[in-house]
Design an enzyme around this catalytic site. Structure first.
Site, mmCIF file in Angstrom:
data_model
loop_
_atom_site.group_PDB
_atom_site.id
_atom_site.type_symbol
_atom_site.label_atom_id
_atom_site.label_comp_id
_atom_site.label_asym_id
_atom_site.label_seq_id
_atom_site.Cartn_x
_atom_site.Cartn_y
_atom_site.Cartn_z
ATOM 1 N N HIS A 257 0.818 -1.206 0.000
ATOM 2 C CA HIS A 257 0.000 0.000 0.000
ATOM 3 C C HIS A 257 0.855 1.261 0.000
ATOM 4 O O HIS A 257 0.568 2.214 -0.706
ATOM 5 C CB HIS A 257 -0.917 -0.014 1.231
ATOM 6 C CG HIS A 257 -2.041 0.948 1.136
ATOM 7 N ND1 HIS A 257 -3.194 0.689 0.426
ATOM 8 C CD2 HIS A 257 -2.195 2.194 1.645
ATOM 9 C CE1 HIS A 257 -4.009 1.726 0.506
ATOM 10 N NE2 HIS A 257 -3.427 2.648 1.237
ATOM 11 N N HIS B 183 -10.538 1.952 -1.098
ATOM 12 C CA HIS B 183 -10.735 1.624 0.314
ATOM 13 C C HIS B 183 -11.515 0.315 0.370
ATOM 14 O O HIS B 183 -12.549 0.210 1.019
ATOM 15 C CB HIS B 183 -11.456 2.761 1.060
ATOM 16 C CG HIS B 183 -10.729 3.155 2.307
ATOM 17 N ND1 HIS B 183 -11.366 3.623 3.431
ATOM 18 C CD2 HIS B 183 -9.414 3.145 2.620
ATOM 19 C CE1 HIS B 183 -10.462 3.890 4.373
ATOM 20 N NE2 HIS B 183 -9.276 3.604 3.899
#
Lengths: 748, 235
Positions: free
Chosen positions: A44, A91
């Site tokens: 990430h 998300h």
């Protein structure tokens, strides 16, 4: 002493990676340092699997002010002393666990990325994927995600102008929630997430720091997701949009002063990532005392403070001597701020807890994770699907249906039906710039104080990318560009969110590499740079990957806002012309156009074929269409995509509340391909009858094949064997989503 | 006609109202910060839409305690004009400047969409450029717009012509289908007894330019600017 595997598992680092840390640091990291490594070396934050591939994207261009990967968002100049900052971000994993807060905080994060650039957020978009609505959990996730986006975005007063919602079984248990934010910025007042000038101060502002979301980056976002992790709801942060609104206003007021050196949002990996990235960009070091960080819980350790992902926090790098003024500005907006550290010239990240140093690592070690270039392979399964004999399918509607029924069923299917019941929950008008809101090919916003406008869309097609990752990737870029073109805008920049499975699997790595290669080819052909993006890997549940789903957020520019175009037919008698194909040629209604389409998937339960795109033709069609719109020749334009020509024409009728009667096409091909084939590079336009020859001449000059399809008018829709009242079409198209929710809730 | 647009923390229609008054109507306008205690010098106070103080407790429940609201109440007592739009309407109800309350939408969902409004009373400072029965297209954007009042209050509002706008069909018919939030009597906007304080859920400032899909909202702002209704409407 060898480190325990369970410690490494918790932060998703491999033993080899741990050994590298020890070797490069010259010692074993302490627990705080190891936690920071886990976050920063996660996919990430560190992009360790994707960075080598992302280099394939074209990222530069005459008007690009901030390139992809350099700042919180990319920025492109639109003239008149204005620039657009934009970015899309995922998300997915938090939303799979807690849909409302997961989606809400996804919006919060992307908005902070944009105002961290000093840009006023003027639009939100999103792209959503769920499993079928027949499943109760999918309905819960879908409704929760929409409510979360609505609840957070509406409170901020940023219009949500567009998006897409798609359902497929491949997203069961792993929904995709991608949120995009677009901001307007004066290039002279642009901010940077950069620390510089030893002695300048680090100031944290906004929410107090709590224990929420620790290991969000490494734990949730960077590894596969298993059903039992639904119990991790407490790891999902809770959003406070009111706090975000205050931060937004305070920060935008501050960027008008000269008191800030840099501004950075605290997102994934919290303070760790924010501080280290700022230091890396400035080639400096930072020193933070965790005791100075305002907290919302007692007994928090240095580890907790550095890795908390509490929402609605920003890090300001404040010019020494101006800290009181900055604090006063934050106080005006009822915000708590605190000086927590300073910029140092030695390029290390030094974390103190009072007098004790609890972590000290060279900045470049944190920001230089190992990069993996793997080798991928096209799966045998997909190879077989590509080879499926489409021509062997009988050319007739599904058992028990007429062609009329087939069209109505497609129009009402969850993937094609109007998404009005979703977007009416989003404020899409606040800020009074929305010229065309959600529901068309692209949203159109005016730019106040100019004659200009921008067009925005998000697009993705996981099924096409699954069947042909390379051309699927190219199609996603081409279609997004085609959508803004249909609104009358020239595509100028894109942002992308790459949603894929576990890249350690060769077939997933192949998808990632091929999609990026295909997307890059389309970007180059169309002359559109990638100015920002985000990567979300490990999207799989119980060992099953999602469809490879790159999402593109496209920005188009209109030099004259009044010349914008919409999808609905306008006047009875207007000629309806298809740009991009001559339907009298057998090749234009060949069965291969059915491959990967909605017709086969929805009505026949078949995901087969090998969808392709001819980028040369695509470029010609888009250039022709934009010229036709800019010269005022056409009255409507609609991209031909999901569901093929019949669905496209039906949408033009429903949007314009007017009928359509097809001319005799002389089409030698199959009915199913004519109605529902999804060949690329096609746009349906309508034009005043006396000007149709001009359109044909322009097309001939541009080397674009066209077909006169028929004329708008009346209250019926007549195309090939289909003959239906427009009111009936509109009803099926309008009500599909609510019907699917109700049917799902009623059970089989 | 000098306008003041109040800004609470969490307000977001402030810039839209400012733009409509300043750039579209070319009338003088200033922002008023929520901590201000004096609003003298303004002819019309606008309480714009948004989520003041986050509206986590109940819409408008915190905003009514803002220092500026004492000054706004005083301005209204002196006969000055006040228009509350969306969150502004909610705040006016909480502050007791208008009767009744705004409940959650019947759908329990936020709604952003165009609505049709029928002008029920054209003899007010806010509607003098309209005629009775005139239908306007004006968008709404709210989660709590479901107007409620007890029977006696409702009767009083109706009997005294203080229901200013109602949700209707395009032809003016008052139907349940035309009502986007479940408000009693399809109420979209009401005024106080004296006729100088108006609250409405729809957003006239969002439809003052044809480019944005309609400019019916101008009629309300132009009514205020004309000042014509002040004499006619104030008791």
């Amino acid at each position: 002493m060898p480190i325990d595997q369970s410690v490494l598992d918790e932060i998703a680092l491999s033993r080899t990676e741990y050994d590298q840390i020890v070797a490069r640091l010259g010692r074993a990291p302490n627990p705080v340092e190891l936690g920071m490594f886990g976050a920063l070396w996660s996919e990430h934050c560190g992009y360790k699997n994707s960075k080598p591939l992302l280099r394939l994207f074209p990222t530069t261009g005459e008007h690009v002010l901030v390139e992809a990967g350099k700042e919180n968002a990319g920025v492109i100049d639109i003239g008149d002393g204005l620039a657009i900052a934009m970015k899309i971000e995922s998300h997915n994993h938090p939303s799979a666990i807690e849909p409302y807060e997961g989606a809400a905080t996804g919006v919060g994060g992307i908005v902070r990325d944009v105002f961290a650039m000093g840009a006023r957020p003027i639009a939100l978009l999103n792209s959503l994927r769920f499993g079928p609505l027949t499943d109760a959990r999918n309905r819960y996730l879908f409704q929760g995600v929409v409510a979360g986006i609505s609840g957070y975005g509406n409170c901020l007063g940023i219009p949500n102008v567009g998006g897409e919602v798609v359902f497929a079984p491949e997203y069961n248990g792993n929904p995709l929630v991608n949120a995009m934010c677009v901001g307007l910025v004066d290039p002279e007042r642009m901010m940077s997430a950069k620390a510089s000038g030893a002695g300048n101060l680090l100031m944290i502002v906004g929410a107090d720091t709590g224990r929420d979301g620790i290991h969000g980056a490494s734990g949730l976002a960077s590894r596969s997701f298993e059903a039992e992790e639904r119990e991790l709801r407490s790891a999902v942060q809770v959003g406070n949009p009111f706090m975000e609104k205050l931060l937004l206003e305070a920060c935008l007021e501050l960027v008008q002063t000269d008191w800030l050196v840099g501004l950075q949002d605290l997102g994934a990996a919290g303070l760790t990532s924010a501080a280290v990235e700022c230091a890396a960009k400035g080639g400096v070091g930072i020193e933070i005392d965790v005791l100075k960080v305002p907290r919302r819980a007692r007994g928090m350790t240095a580890y907790d403070v550095m890795l908390s992902e509490s929402q609605e926090r920003m890090l300001a790098i404040v010019r020494q001597g101006h800290e009181a003024q900055v604090a006063a500005m934050f106080a005006k907006w009822d915000l708590t701020s605190a000086v927590i550290g300073r910029v140092i010239s030695e390029p290390v990240a030094r974390i103190r807890e009072g007098d004790a140093v609890v972590a000290e690592v060279p900045v470049d070690l944190f920001t230089d994770p190992p990069l993996y270039r793997r080798s991928g392979v096209l799966s045998e399964e997909v190879r077989a699907l590509q080879a499926f004999d489409l021509a062997g399918l009988p050319d007739r509607p599904p058992e028990g249906m007429s062609w009329n029924d087939a069209l109505l069923r497609l129009l009402g299917s969850p993937n094609i039906t109007s998404k009005r019941s979703v977007y009416r929950q989003y404020d899409h008008q606040v800020l009074t710039n929305t010229v065309e809101g959600p529901g068309g090919d692209a949203a159109v916003l005016r730019i106040k104080g100019t004659d200009k406008g921008i067009a925005l869309t998000t697009d993705g097609n996981g099924r096409l990318c699954y069947l042909n990752p390379h051309d699927g990737g190219a199609i996603v870029v081409a279609e997004a560009a085609r959508n803004v073109v249909c609104a009358g805008a020239r595509p100028v920049a894109l942002t992308d969110c790459l949603n894929f499975g576990n890249p350690e699997r060769p077939e997933v790595y192949y998808q990632l590499e091929a999609c990026i290669t295909g997307m890059s080819a389309a970007c180059r052909a169309l002359g559109v740079p990638v100015i920002s993006g985000n990567v979300s890997l490990f999207n799989e549940t119980a060992g099953k990957s999602i469809y490879p789903t790159p999402i593109v957020g496209m920005l188009g520019l209109l030099s004259q806002i009044e010349r914008h175009c919409t999808i609905g037919f306008k006047h009875p008698g207007d000629e309806v012309i298809l740009l991009g194909a001559d339907l009298s040629l057998p090749a234009c209604t060949a069965t291969d156009s059915l491959g990967g389409g909605e017709y086969l998937a929805t009505l026949h339960g078949l995901v087969v074929g090998n969808p392709t795109i001819d980028l040369d033709l695509e470029v010609k069609v888009q250039r022709l269409c934009i010229e036709l719109i800019e010269s005022g020749l056409v009255r409507s334009a609609h991209d031909c995509s999901d569901g093929g020509l019949a669905v496209t024409l039906a949408e033009c009728c429903a949007a314009g509340s007017i009928g359509f009667a097809a001319a005799a096409l002389g089409s030698p091909g199959r009915v199913d391909s004519l109605l529902f084939g999804e060949a690329q590079s096609r746009i349906v336009v309508s034009v005043a009858p006396e000007r149709a020859p001009e359109v044909e001449r322009a097309a001939a000059g541009a080397g674009v094949p066209v077909t006169r399809l028929g004329a708008a008018g009346g209250d019926r829709f007549r195309f090939g064997p289909v003959d239906l009242p427009v009111a009936g079409l509109a009803e099926s198209w309008e009500g599909g989503l609510e019907a699917a929710l109700a049917a799902g809730a009623a059970g089989p | 006609m000098k306008f003041g647009v109040v800004v609470f923390p969490g307000t977001w229609s402030d810039t839209d109202c400012f733009h409509a008054i300043d750039t579209v109507l070319h009338e003088p306008v200033e922002y008023i910060w929520h901590r201000q205690t004096d609003v003298q010098g303004f002819d019309c106070i606008v309480l714009p839409g948004g989520f003041s103080y986050g509206d986590y407790l109940r819409t408008g429940a915190i905003a009514k305690f803002a220092p500026v609201m004492t000054a706004v109440a005083e301005h209204a007592r002196r006969g000055g004009l006040v228009i509350g739009i969306c969150n502004g309407f909610q705040i006016l109800c909480e502050a007791g400047l208008l009767p009744g309350a705004l409940l959650r939408n019947q759908s329990l969902q936020f709604r952003c969409m165009w609505t049709n409004l029928r002008t029920e009373n054209a003899g007010t400072p806010f509607t003098s450029s309209l005629s009775r029965g005139q239908v306007m297209r004006v968008p709404i954007s709210h989660g709590d717009g479901n107007y409620y009042a007890d029977d006696a209050t409702l009767k009083d509002l109706e009997d005294s012509g203080r229901v200013v706008f109602r949700y209707c069909e395009a032809d003016g018919a008052i139907t349940p289908d035309a009502n986007p939030n479940g408000s009693l009597h399809n109420i979209a906007g009401i005024m106080n007894e004296r006729g100088n304080v108006l609250g409405m859920m729809p957003h006239p400032e969002r439809c003052c330019e044809p480019l944005l899909g309609g400019d019916d909202g101008r009629l309300i702002l132009e009514s205020i600017v004309s000042g014509a209704g002040v004499a006619a409407g104030l008791k």
